[in-house]
Design a protein around this motif. Sequence first.
Motif, PDB file in Angstrom:
ATOM      1  N   THR A  42       0.832  -1.209   0.000  1.00  0.00           N
ATOM      2  CA  THR A  42       0.000   0.000   0.000  1.00  0.00           C
ATOM      3  C   THR A  42       0.860   1.251   0.000  1.00  0.00           C
ATOM      4  N   ALA A  43       0.465   2.215  -0.822  1.00  0.00           N
ATOM      5  CA  ALA A  43       1.092   3.538  -0.827  1.00  0.00           C
ATOM      6  C   ALA A  43      -0.004   4.580  -0.631  1.00  0.00           C
ATOM      7  N   LYS A  44       0.254   5.578   0.232  1.00  0.00           N
ATOM      8  CA  LYS A  44      -0.720   6.654   0.458  1.00  0.00           C
ATOM      9  C   LYS A  44      -0.073   7.994   0.145  1.00  0.00           C
ATOM     10  N   VAL A  45      -0.843   8.836  -0.535  1.00  0.00           N
ATOM     11  CA  VAL A  45      -0.348  10.149  -0.963  1.00  0.00           C
ATOM     12  C   VAL A  45      -1.341  11.209  -0.506  1.00  0.00           C
ATOM     13  N   VAL A  46      -0.832  12.287   0.103  1.00  0.00           N
ATOM     14  CA  VAL A  46      -1.694  13.385   0.537  1.00  0.00           C
ATOM     15  C   VAL A  46      -1.942  14.326  -0.635  1.00  0.00           C
ATOM     16  N   GLY A  47      -3.214  14.616  -0.885  1.00  0.00           N
ATOM     17  CA  GLY A  47      -3.559  15.459  -2.028  1.00  0.00           C
ATOM     18  C   GLY A  47      -3.818  16.901  -1.682  1.00  0.00           C
ATOM     19  N   THR A  48      -3.527  17.298  -0.429  1.00  0.00           N
ATOM     20  CA  THR A  48      -3.853  18.656   0.011  1.00  0.00           C
ATOM     21  C   THR A  48      -3.218  19.720  -0.874  1.00  0.00           C
ATOM     22  N   ASN A  49      -1.941  19.553  -1.184  1.00  0.00           N
ATOM     23  CA  ASN A  49      -1.214  20.580  -1.933  1.00  0.00           C
ATOM     24  C   ASN A  49      -1.015  20.230  -3.403  1.00  0.00           C
ATOM     25  N   LEU A  50      -1.742  19.222  -3.884  1.00  0.00           N
ATOM     26  CA  LEU A  50      -1.594  18.817  -5.277  1.00  0.00           C
ATOM     27  C   LEU A  50      -2.665  19.471  -6.135  1.00  0.00           C
ATOM     28  N   LEU A  51      -2.261  19.973  -7.291  1.00  0.00           N
ATOM     29  CA  LEU A  51      -3.203  20.634  -8.189  1.00  0.00           C
ATOM     30  C   LEU A  51      -4.068  19.628  -8.941  1.00  0.00           C
ATOM     31  N   LYS A  52      -3.579  18.412  -9.116  1.00  0.00           N
ATOM     32  CA  LYS A  52      -4.328  17.379  -9.830  1.00  0.00           C
ATOM     33  C   LYS A  52      -4.062  16.033  -9.186  1.00  0.00           C
ATOM     34  N   LYS A  53      -4.866  15.069  -9.544  1.00  0.00           N
ATOM     35  CA  LYS A  53      -4.725  13.728  -8.972  1.00  0.00           C
ATOM     36  C   LYS A  53      -3.358  13.140  -9.330  1.00  0.00           C
ATOM     37  N   PRO A  54      -2.648  12.549  -8.347  1.00  0.00           N
ATOM     38  CA  PRO A  54      -1.335  11.960  -8.649  1.00  0.00           C
ATOM     39  C   PRO A  54      -1.478  10.699  -9.494  1.00  0.00           C
ATOM     40  N   VAL A  55      -0.466  10.440 -10.298  1.00  0.00           N
ATOM     41  CA  VAL A  55      -0.398   9.209 -11.097  1.00  0.00           C
ATOM     42  C   VAL A  55       0.650   8.307 -10.462  1.00  0.00           C
ATOM     43  N   VAL A  56       0.263   7.066 -10.167  1.00  0.00           N
ATOM     44  CA  VAL A  56       1.173   6.120  -9.524  1.00  0.00           C
ATOM     45  C   VAL A  56       1.484   4.982 -10.484  1.00  0.00           C
ATOM     46  N   LYS A  57       2.758   4.620 -10.563  1.00  0.00           N
ATOM     47  CA  LYS A  57       3.189   3.485 -11.369  1.00  0.00           C
ATOM     48  C   LYS A  57       3.976   2.521 -10.481  1.00  0.00           C
ATOM     49  N   TRP A  58       3.787   1.229 -10.745  1.00  0.00           N
ATOM     50  CA  TRP A  58       4.502   0.185 -10.018  1.00  0.00           C
ATOM     51  C   TRP A  58       5.452  -0.518 -10.976  1.00  0.00           C
ATOM     52  N   PHE A  59       6.668  -0.764 -10.518  1.00  0.00           N
ATOM     53  CA  PHE A  59       7.682  -1.415 -11.351  1.00  0.00           C
ATOM     54  C   PHE A  59       8.293  -2.592 -10.598  1.00  0.00           C
ATOM     55  N   LYS A  60       8.718  -3.613 -11.365  1.00  0.00           N
ATOM     56  CA  LYS A  60       9.553  -4.690 -10.822  1.00  0.00           C
ATOM     57  C   LYS A  60      10.927  -4.559 -11.456  1.00  0.00           C
ATOM     58  N   GLY A  61      11.958  -4.586 -10.618  1.00  0.00           N
ATOM     59  CA  GLY A  61      13.296  -4.345 -11.142  1.00  0.00           C
ATOM     60  C   GLY A  61      13.418  -2.901 -11.596  1.00  0.00           C
ATOM     61  N   LYS A  62      14.199  -2.690 -12.644  1.00  0.00           N
ATOM     62  CA  LYS A  62      14.438  -1.319 -13.102  1.00  0.00           C
ATOM     63  C   LYS A  62      13.354  -0.807 -14.038  1.00  0.00           C
ATOM     64  N   TRP A  63      12.848  -1.701 -14.925  1.00  0.00           N
ATOM     65  CA  TRP A  63      12.049  -1.179 -16.033  1.00  0.00           C
ATOM     66  C   TRP A  63      10.675  -1.823 -16.212  1.00  0.00           C
ATOM     67  N   MET A  64      10.427  -2.964 -15.613  1.00  0.00           N
ATOM     68  CA  MET A  64       9.177  -3.676 -15.925  1.00  0.00           C
ATOM     69  C   MET A  64       7.977  -2.961 -15.294  1.00  0.00           C
ATOM     70  N   ASP A  65       7.172  -2.322 -16.139  1.00  0.00           N
ATOM     71  CA  ASP A  65       5.967  -1.627 -15.685  1.00  0.00           C
ATOM     72  C   ASP A  65       4.887  -2.674 -15.432  1.00  0.00           C
ATOM     73  N   LEU A  66       4.439  -2.779 -14.178  1.00  0.00           N
ATOM     74  CA  LEU A  66       3.490  -3.836 -13.815  1.00  0.00           C
ATOM     75  C   LEU A  66       2.069  -3.549 -14.270  1.00  0.00           C
ATOM     76  N   THR A  67       1.820  -2.342 -14.782  1.00  0.00           N
ATOM     77  CA  THR A  67       0.475  -2.036 -15.288  1.00  0.00           C
ATOM     78  C   THR A  67       0.101  -2.996 -16.410  1.00  0.00           C
ATOM     79  N   SER A  68       1.090  -3.363 -17.227  1.00  0.00           N
ATOM     80  CA  SER A  68       0.821  -4.251 -18.357  1.00  0.00           C
ATOM     81  C   SER A  68       0.693  -5.703 -17.932  1.00  0.00           C
ATOM     82  N   LYS A  69       0.990  -6.003 -16.648  1.00  0.00           N
ATOM     83  CA  LYS A  69       0.954  -7.386 -16.165  1.00  0.00           C
ATOM     84  C   LYS A  69      -0.305  -7.683 -15.355  1.00  0.00           C
TER      85      LYS A  69
END
Length: 516
Positions: free
Chosen positions: A166-193
């Motif tokens: 789990t990751a939690k991000v505070v949006g109080t001072n953010l102008l827009k919704k944050p985008v989160v990406k998860w990776f395994k190792g250096k480059w493997m983007d887990l969104t595609s998995k």
Amino acid sequence: FTKKPKTEVVLVGGAVTFEAETENPGLKVKWQRNNLDITPDEKFLINSDGKQHSLTIKNASAEDEVVYAVIAGTSKVKFELKVKEQEKSEETPGPVQVAFESPETTGPSKPETSAPPPAENSGGESKPTSLEAPAPQPEPPKDDIGLFLERPQDGEVTVGENIKFTAKVVGTNLLKKPVVKWFKGKWMDLTSKVGKHLQLHESYDRNNKIYTFEIQIIKAKATYAGGYRCEVSSKDKFDSCNFNLNVHEASTSGDVDIRAAFRRTGDGTEEAGELDFSALLRKSNEAKQDAGPDVDVWDILKKAPPSEYEKIAFQYGITDLRGLLKRLKKMKKEEKKSEAFLKKLDPAYQVDKGQKMKLVVEVANLDAEVKWLKNGQEIRVSGRYIFESIGNKRILTINNCSLADDAAYECVIGEEKCFTELFVREPPVKIIHTLEDQMVMVGERVEFECEVSEEGAQVKWEKDGVELTREETFKYRFKKDGKKHFLIINETTLEDGGNYKVKTNGGESVAELMVQ
């Protein structure tokens, strides 16, 4: 695309339509949200008419403020949706309500909730209390540097179990919704998995303005172990954190999983490298004590007709029927009632490398002398081979078993003999440091590296499930340095992209190579 969708702005609760036009009619067009295909439902409407294609998003909310894409063929166009809150002027009549609600959620300010002070200063001090109400908001971001309120922590899981990060991000001072990406190792983007073994979830707490992002690994495998990374970005802000996942083998009580760990290693003979089918069909001594009467599968096979072999092999988990039949053929000899032996050797024994092994027979004549043979050659007494005679028992003890002791043994009394096979099992070689994903440009050098638990261990390298052999050394170079093993590709081509695996008799590790 002759017309591409552009970033749009919409108020919370409103609807917005993105339009695209393709060069040719009838093309199959996909719409994506955060790299995941959008399925039409009550919220998302997808229309296609000739060259015209559109995506309509209804009842927009802050969660919809992500990156979208439209795909046709090999063309992909990205765009964003920005969701704005309603005009604050509509909410201005309610500051007093905020002042009364905030003390309930923030314990330290409860003493100030007494009614008399606001009553005494009707308007003069009611404003300060409404300004003090938001003061606790800066408390949630405990991470002074970065965007994370809560970072994913290292985790451990047993093979076949689930785990969530789990990751939690505070949006109080953010102008827009944050985008989160998860990776395994250096480059493997887990969104595609995302799929059967991997799920991504996100939620938003409007009261505290906290975004929660979760990644769940379902029925973990040993290959899932390694380093992971979570990246969060919003406009010009960016943060990332690393965490590790350790996957433990499921502990087995009783049965020894010979198929996974026990291979006969060889001396160049015909049978070198076969599975230990004899041991496969025998339980460990501990299991016999715990599990009641054991099933003698060898006995079942001896009595069964050949047409039943395959069925029996499947029932008892034997994967190589051909190898089993070779062993069975050796054993299918008419066994006469022995006059010299009261108890013969078992068909097979197994022992770990470096351990002691005792082969025991019982003889009918207390004065009988026996000979012990190894691969047809008589064994002489030495520091490692010890002969004992205790009552009617004759014992051969082999100390500090090595791979050279992996052989066929005989005990001979006059004209009578009994046979057995001893299998020496090497300790499983574990992978200590796993492979890492890599991304390179065409022509660059690639070096995969792993570290194993034993020096001089044998490893195998595979690409997309196909073993890489020494015959292909013009393309691949294999290197050993103590416990470290390397696979080197000097000049990569696009065809070299894929999944590379290193395997030992006790584990494996997979990494992806991306070539651009």
